[in-house]
Design a protein around this motif. Structure first.
Motif, PDB file in Angstrom:
ATOM      1  N   GLN A  30       0.718  -1.315  -0.047  1.00 13.70           N
ATOM      2  CA  GLN A  30       0.252  -0.032  -0.013  1.00 13.70           C
ATOM      3  C   GLN A  30       0.718   1.311   0.052  1.00 13.70           C
ATOM      4  OE1 GLN A  30      -2.260  -1.283   3.298  1.00 13.70           O
ATOM      5  NE2 GLN A  30      -4.086  -1.247   2.303  1.00 13.70           N
ATOM      6  N   LEU A  31       1.731   1.173   0.611  1.00 10.58           N
ATOM      7  CA  LEU A  31       2.857   2.469   0.903  1.00 10.58           C
ATOM      8  C   LEU A  31       3.421   2.798  -0.537  1.00 10.58           C
ATOM      9  CD1 LEU A  31       4.325   4.784   2.339  1.00 10.58           C
ATOM     10  CD2 LEU A  31       6.207   3.109   2.362  1.00 10.58           C
ATOM     11  N   SER A  32       4.020   1.690  -1.390  1.00 11.55           N
ATOM     12  CA  SER A  32       4.579   1.528  -2.651  1.00 11.55           C
ATOM     13  C   SER A  32       3.557   2.224  -3.637  1.00 11.55           C
ATOM     14  CB  SER A  32       4.902   0.295  -3.091  1.00 11.55           C
ATOM     15  OG  SER A  32       5.956  -0.205  -2.252  1.00 11.55           O
ATOM     16  N   VAL A  33       2.242   1.953  -3.349  1.00 11.49           N
ATOM     17  CA  VAL A  33       1.192   2.244  -4.438  1.00 11.49           C
ATOM     18  C   VAL A  33       0.991   3.800  -4.012  1.00 11.49           C
ATOM     19  CG1 VAL A  33      -1.168   2.261  -4.669  1.00 11.49           C
ATOM     20  CG2 VAL A  33       0.100   0.206  -4.528  1.00 11.49           C
ATOM     21  N   LEU A  35       3.114   6.056  -2.853  1.00 19.83           N
ATOM     22  CA  LEU A  35       4.514   6.732  -3.199  1.00 19.83           C
ATOM     23  C   LEU A  35       4.333   6.992  -4.775  1.00 19.83           C
ATOM     24  CD1 LEU A  35       6.955   5.445  -0.628  1.00 19.83           C
ATOM     25  CD2 LEU A  35       6.104   7.582  -0.567  1.00 19.83           C
ATOM     26  N   GLU A  36       4.302   5.832  -5.508  1.00 19.75           N
ATOM     27  CA  GLU A  36       4.138   5.598  -6.919  1.00 19.75           C
ATOM     28  C   GLU A  36       3.042   6.769  -7.436  1.00 19.75           C
ATOM     29  OE1 GLU A  36       3.452   2.674 -10.702  1.00 19.75           O
ATOM     30  OE2 GLU A  36       4.839   1.923  -8.726  1.00 19.75           O
ATOM     31  N   ALA A  37       1.948   6.837  -6.946  1.00 19.17           N
ATOM     32  CA  ALA A  37       0.826   7.512  -7.333  1.00 19.17           C
ATOM     33  C   ALA A  37       0.917   8.962  -7.046  1.00 19.17           C
ATOM     34  CB  ALA A  37      -0.442   7.029  -6.521  1.00 19.17           C
ATOM     35  N   THR A  38       1.937   9.316  -5.807  1.00 22.14           N
ATOM     36  CA  THR A  38       2.212  10.666  -5.447  1.00 22.14           C
ATOM     37  C   THR A  38       3.300  11.035  -6.571  1.00 22.14           C
ATOM     38  OG1 THR A  38       1.811  10.120  -3.145  1.00 22.14           O
ATOM     39  CG2 THR A  38       3.155  12.183  -3.864  1.00 22.14           C
ATOM     40  N   GLN A  39       4.114  10.163  -6.700  1.00 24.01           N
ATOM     41  CA  GLN A  39       5.314  10.838  -8.058  1.00 24.01           C
ATOM     42  C   GLN A  39       4.634  11.038  -9.093  1.00 24.01           C
ATOM     43  OE1 GLN A  39       8.641   7.886  -8.152  1.00 24.01           O
ATOM     44  NE2 GLN A  39       8.647   8.260 -10.273  1.00 24.01           N
ATOM     45  N   ASN A  40       3.917  10.221  -9.765  1.00 27.15           N
ATOM     46  CA  ASN A  40       3.121  10.244 -10.980  1.00 27.15           C
ATOM     47  C   ASN A  40       1.840  11.021 -11.120  1.00 27.15           C
ATOM     48  OD1 ASN A  40       5.158   8.402 -12.023  1.00 27.15           O
ATOM     49  ND2 ASN A  40       4.157   6.889 -11.352  1.00 27.15           N
ATOM     50  N   ASN A  41       1.332  11.756  -9.930  1.00 26.11           N
ATOM     51  CA  ASN A  41       0.214  12.471  -9.831  1.00 26.11           C
ATOM     52  C   ASN A  41      -0.991  11.673 -10.355  1.00 26.11           C
ATOM     53  OD1 ASN A  41      -1.302  14.779  -9.019  1.00 26.11           O
ATOM     54  ND2 ASN A  41      -0.774  15.666 -11.085  1.00 26.11           N
ATOM     55  N   ASP A  42      -1.054  10.532  -9.923  1.00 26.26           N
ATOM     56  CA  ASP A  42      -2.123   9.656 -10.242  1.00 26.26           C
ATOM     57  C   ASP A  42      -3.358   9.297  -9.082  1.00 26.26           C
ATOM     58  OD1 ASP A  42      -3.647   7.451 -11.236  1.00 26.26           O
ATOM     59  OD2 ASP A  42      -2.110   6.196 -11.907  1.00 26.26           O
ATOM     60  N   LEU A  43      -4.281  10.284  -9.353  1.00 24.33           N
ATOM     61  CA  LEU A  43      -5.323  10.160  -8.182  1.00 24.33           C
ATOM     62  C   LEU A  43      -5.987   8.745  -8.225  1.00 24.33           C
ATOM     63  CD1 LEU A  43      -6.672  11.742  -5.958  1.00 24.33           C
ATOM     64  CD2 LEU A  43      -8.353  12.493  -7.759  1.00 24.33           C
ATOM     65  N   THR A  45      -4.972   5.644  -8.773  1.00 21.71           N
ATOM     66  CA  THR A  45      -4.094   4.850  -8.280  1.00 21.71           C
ATOM     67  C   THR A  45      -3.835   5.333  -6.906  1.00 21.71           C
ATOM     68  OG1 THR A  45      -2.808   4.370 -10.413  1.00 21.71           O
ATOM     69  CG2 THR A  45      -1.895   3.462  -8.282  1.00 21.71           C
ATOM     70  N   PHE A  46      -3.865   6.250  -6.464  1.00 16.98           N
ATOM     71  CA  PHE A  46      -3.702   6.706  -4.894  1.00 16.98           C
ATOM     72  C   PHE A  46      -4.930   6.255  -4.203  1.00 16.98           C
ATOM     73  CE2 PHE A  46      -3.997   9.341  -1.217  1.00 16.98           C
ATOM     74  CZ  PHE A  46      -2.695   9.491  -1.000  1.00 16.98           C
ATOM     75  N   GLU A  47      -6.039   6.675  -4.671  1.00 15.17           N
ATOM     76  CA  GLU A  47      -7.279   6.018  -4.205  1.00 15.17           C
ATOM     77  C   GLU A  47      -7.731   4.653  -4.188  1.00 15.17           C
ATOM     78  OE1 GLU A  47     -10.379   8.777  -6.191  1.00 15.17           O
ATOM     79  OE2 GLU A  47      -9.956  10.289  -4.662  1.00 15.17           O
ATOM     80  N   PRO A  80      12.228   3.653   0.955  1.00 18.87           N
ATOM     81  CA  PRO A  80      11.431   3.610   2.207  1.00 18.87           C
ATOM     82  C   PRO A  80      12.026   2.669   3.225  1.00 18.87           C
ATOM     83  CG  PRO A  80      10.113   2.686   0.578  1.00 18.87           C
ATOM     84  CD  PRO A  80      11.557   3.112  -0.202  1.00 18.87           C
ATOM     85  N   SER A  81      12.356   3.502   4.435  1.00 17.02           N
ATOM     86  CA  SER A  81      12.784   2.159   5.575  1.00 17.02           C
ATOM     87  C   SER A  81      11.876   2.135   6.595  1.00 17.02           C
ATOM     88  CB  SER A  81      14.304   2.778   5.971  1.00 17.02           C
ATOM     89  OG  SER A  81      15.076   2.850   5.058  1.00 17.02           O
ATOM     90  N   TYR A  82      11.209   1.113   6.719  1.00 24.08           N
ATOM     91  CA  TYR A  82      10.240   0.915   7.649  1.00 24.08           C
ATOM     92  C   TYR A  82      10.845   1.252   9.317  1.00 24.08           C
ATOM     93  CZ  TYR A  82       6.565  -1.340  10.621  1.00 24.08           C
ATOM     94  OH  TYR A  82       5.626  -1.674  11.550  1.00 24.08           O
ATOM     95  N   MET A  83       9.989   1.938  10.042  1.00 23.50           N
ATOM     96  CA  MET A  83      10.566   2.303  11.441  1.00 23.50           C
ATOM     97  C   MET A  83       9.831   1.648  12.533  1.00 23.50           C
ATOM     98  SD  MET A  83      11.250   6.431  10.409  1.00 23.50           S
ATOM     99  CE  MET A  83      11.674   6.791  12.074  1.00 23.50           C
ATOM    100  N   GLY A  84       8.600   1.329  12.118  1.00 19.94           N
ATOM    101  CA  GLY A  84       7.843   0.694  13.218  1.00 19.94           C
ATOM    102  C   GLY A  84       6.293   1.222  13.064  1.00 19.94           C
ATOM    103  N   HIS A  85       5.558   0.921  13.751  1.00 14.59           N
ATOM    104  CA  HIS A  85       4.099   1.330  13.958  1.00 14.59           C
ATOM    105  C   HIS A  85       3.514   1.378  15.472  1.00 14.59           C
ATOM    106  CE1 HIS A  85       3.659  -3.128  14.571  1.00 14.59           C
ATOM    107  NE2 HIS A  85       2.349  -2.661  15.229  1.00 14.59           N
ATOM    108  N   ILE A  86       2.547   2.261  15.560  1.00 16.80           N
ATOM    109  CA  ILE A  86       1.840   2.358  16.615  1.00 16.80           C
ATOM    110  C   ILE A  86       0.368   1.855  16.664  1.00 16.80           C
ATOM    111  CG2 ILE A  86       0.869   4.028  18.267  1.00 16.80           C
ATOM    112  CD1 ILE A  86       3.174   5.948  17.475  1.00 16.80           C
TER     113      ILE A  86
END
Length: 125
Positions: A30-33, A35-43, A45-47, A80-86
């Motif tokens: 989901q993060l990859s999607v 980030l790629e959608a943000t890079q390509n300005n693809d609403l 795909t983002f949604e 991207p480097s995973y840091m953790g979650h809450i």
């Protein structure tokens, strides 16, 4: 002896959190999607990975503004480097450090909240 124990305890507080588990595969995808959608300005795909509220909140104008700010850096390459979650009551918030391949580029913090298997929030800082 007490200074040694204190030193090891302090060291443990800084070192052990760095050994975060890997992000769940679906969340990393989901993060990859996003980030790629943000890079390509693809609403669209983002949604595609977002819940209804996030889809309503993300407008073409907002995505375009963010994309203009980061797409050139992203196209040069990033890791991207995973840091953790809450854990929160009904959702989890995941954190990644985004390092760019371009020299002297600032790092970003990607914060993504998941609820019911969908992205309910996403921020690049």
């Amino acid at each position: 002896m007490k200074p040694l124990v204190l030193s090891l305890t302090i060291l443990g507080l800084f070192v052990f959190p760095c050994w975060a588990d890997d992000a769940p595969e679906k969340v990393a995808t989901q993060l990859s999607v996003l980030l790629e959608a943000t890079q390509n300005n693809d609403l669209d795909t983002f949604e595609s990975v977002c819940d209804e509220k996030m889809q309503e909140a993300m407008t073409a104008e907002l995505l375009t503004n963010v994309s203009k700010q980061v797409s050139a850096l992203m196209k040069s390459g990033y890791q991207p480097s995973y840091m953790g979650h809450i854990d929160k009551l009904s959702h989890k918030t995941y954190y990644w450090k985004v390092d760019f391949d371009t020299d002297n580029a600032p790092d970003l913090l990607a914060v993504m909240t998941i609820a019911n298997g969908k992205v309910a929030g996403f921020i690049l800082r």
